[in-house]
Design an enzyme around this catalytic site. Sequence first.
Site, PDB file in Angstrom:
ATOM      1  N   ASP A  28       0.864  -1.191   0.000  1.00  0.00           N
ATOM      2  CA  ASP A  28       0.000   0.000   0.000  1.00  0.00           C
ATOM      3  C   ASP A  28       0.896   1.235   0.000  1.00  0.00           C
ATOM      4  O   ASP A  28       2.117   1.142   0.226  1.00  0.00           O
ATOM      5  CB  ASP A  28      -0.916  -0.004   1.239  1.00  0.00           C
ATOM      6  N   SER A  29       0.259   2.386  -0.179  1.00  0.00           N
ATOM      7  CA  SER A  29       1.009   3.643  -0.091  1.00  0.00           C
ATOM      8  C   SER A  29       1.428   3.928   1.348  1.00  0.00           C
ATOM      9  O   SER A  29       2.393   4.641   1.587  1.00  0.00           O
ATOM     10  CB  SER A  29       0.117   4.793  -0.571  1.00  0.00           C
ATOM     11  N   TYR A  60      -1.068   8.476  -2.221  1.00  0.00           N
ATOM     12  CA  TYR A  60      -1.192   8.222  -3.657  1.00  0.00           C
ATOM     13  C   TYR A  60      -2.348   9.012  -4.273  1.00  0.00           C
ATOM     14  O   TYR A  60      -2.345   9.291  -5.472  1.00  0.00           O
ATOM     15  CB  TYR A  60      -1.442   6.729  -3.904  1.00  0.00           C
ATOM     16  N   GLY A  61      -3.354   9.302  -3.436  1.00  0.00           N
ATOM     17  CA  GLY A  61      -4.548   9.979  -3.953  1.00  0.00           C
ATOM     18  C   GLY A  61      -4.265  11.319  -4.611  1.00  0.00           C
ATOM     19  O   GLY A  61      -5.070  11.819  -5.385  1.00  0.00           O
ATOM     20  N   CYS A  92      -4.480  -1.399  -2.099  1.00  0.00           N
ATOM     21  CA  CYS A  92      -4.640   0.042  -2.321  1.00  0.00           C
ATOM     22  C   CYS A  92      -5.547   0.248  -3.530  1.00  0.00           C
ATOM     23  O   CYS A  92      -5.167  -0.076  -4.658  1.00  0.00           O
ATOM     24  CB  CYS A  92      -3.276   0.675  -2.584  1.00  0.00           C
ATOM     25  N   ASN A  93      -6.738   0.761  -3.289  1.00  0.00           N
ATOM     26  CA  ASN A  93      -7.672   1.016  -4.393  1.00  0.00           C
ATOM     27  C   ASN A  93      -7.119   2.043  -5.382  1.00  0.00           C
ATOM     28  O   ASN A  93      -7.297   1.910  -6.595  1.00  0.00           O
ATOM     29  CB  ASN A  93      -8.988   1.573  -3.841  1.00  0.00           C
ATOM     30  N   THR A  94      -6.443   3.040  -4.846  1.00  0.00           N
ATOM     31  CA  THR A  94      -5.937   4.126  -5.695  1.00  0.00           C
ATOM     32  C   THR A  94      -4.939   3.582  -6.717  1.00  0.00           C
ATOM     33  O   THR A  94      -4.917   4.008  -7.874  1.00  0.00           O
ATOM     34  CB  THR A  94      -5.273   5.209  -4.814  1.00  0.00           C
ATOM     35  N   CYS A 207     -11.136   2.731   0.136  1.00  0.00           N
ATOM     36  CA  CYS A 207      -9.731   3.036   0.399  1.00  0.00           C
ATOM     37  C   CYS A 207      -9.376   2.180   1.604  1.00  0.00           C
ATOM     38  O   CYS A 207     -10.125   2.158   2.596  1.00  0.00           O
ATOM     39  CB  CYS A 207      -9.541   4.515   0.714  1.00  0.00           C
ATOM     40  N   THR A 208      -8.276   1.461   1.509  1.00  0.00           N
ATOM     41  CA  THR A 208      -7.962   0.488   2.569  1.00  0.00           C
ATOM     42  C   THR A 208      -7.639   1.153   3.909  1.00  0.00           C
ATOM     43  O   THR A 208      -7.617   0.495   4.940  1.00  0.00           O
ATOM     44  CB  THR A 208      -6.792  -0.411   2.136  1.00  0.00           C
ATOM     45  N   HIS A 209      -7.399   2.454   3.900  1.00  0.00           N
ATOM     46  CA  HIS A 209      -7.188   3.168   5.165  1.00  0.00           C
ATOM     47  C   HIS A 209      -8.487   3.312   5.970  1.00  0.00           C
ATOM     48  O   HIS A 209      -8.450   3.439   7.193  1.00  0.00           O
ATOM     49  CB  HIS A 209      -6.654   4.580   4.896  1.00  0.00           C
TER      50      HIS A 209
END
Length: 290
Positions: A28-29, A60-61, A92-94, A207-209
């Site tokens: 992930d970011s 990353y967004g 990470c969806n982004t 968003c995984t966050h």
Amino acid sequence: MRIDLMAGASLSVGMPTTSAEPTILVFDSGLGGLTVLEEVRRVRPDARYVYAADDAAFPYGRLDEATLVDRVLAVMARLIDLHRPDLVVIACNTASTLVLPALRQRFRTPFVGVVPPIKPAAETTRSGLVTLLATPGTVARSYTRDLIATYARTCRVTLVGAPELAGYAEAELAGEPVPDAALSAAIAGCFVTTEDGRRTDVVCLACTHYPLLRARFEALAPWPVTWIDPAPAIARRVVQLIGPAPRTVSESACLGTFTGRAPAREALRSALAARGVAELGVEAMPLALQ
Ligand code: DGL
């Protein structure tokens, strides 16, 4: 071969592995991918894990698409070379909504990507009003628009791009929660009422966050909704690809590696240790913004 999945996951099958103790790289970011790591570890506690955070490029967004593709390819080349994973989870969806085709073209390693859980959201809603809460990058992707057109044609989908929420989630994990007012403002747009009295009843945590903030979202929501987190579906896809854990397993360690700096704050180190990420390292890769 590429298989598009039903529940917010996208999977490519390159060279399926059956090794008894596979190495799984979760990427992930930042620290959002920990929410996915937790679910994957639950189903394959025996695997060796590397959790890789591209914190030098977080968030990353905010990155434009060309920069993000180049960045993820460069970091992944280094990580694959170093850790030789049997499987990579792009948590990470982004990134997944943009970079998966390029990753699959470049590397032979199989990738499982977390993408917005539009299909299960459309299957769950009763009011027909669904919200996708994500980074501005994910909201802007044509991949996301295509998912909606394919799976949620009969729904009214509200897209909420939240530039600050991933940072809020990292602060929460580091023991520095942001005030209620800031969180309420960030999610206010998720809750829609129509003239005929229907209300949003499903919000996709795309968003995984965001699952790191889920308890706070639930407490601050103006009315109860179903929050959909794709992580359990990702774990099921991992098992589909590399098989279930053997009957007797001992939980293996997870290395946490960072492209910027390893977390220094005690609260954050403890939060990582509580998630099984006790060994921390740095593979420095500064982001050269083009
Ligand atoms: N965790 C990432 C996701 O799922 C995004 C956070 C960021 O903007 O870097 O989209």
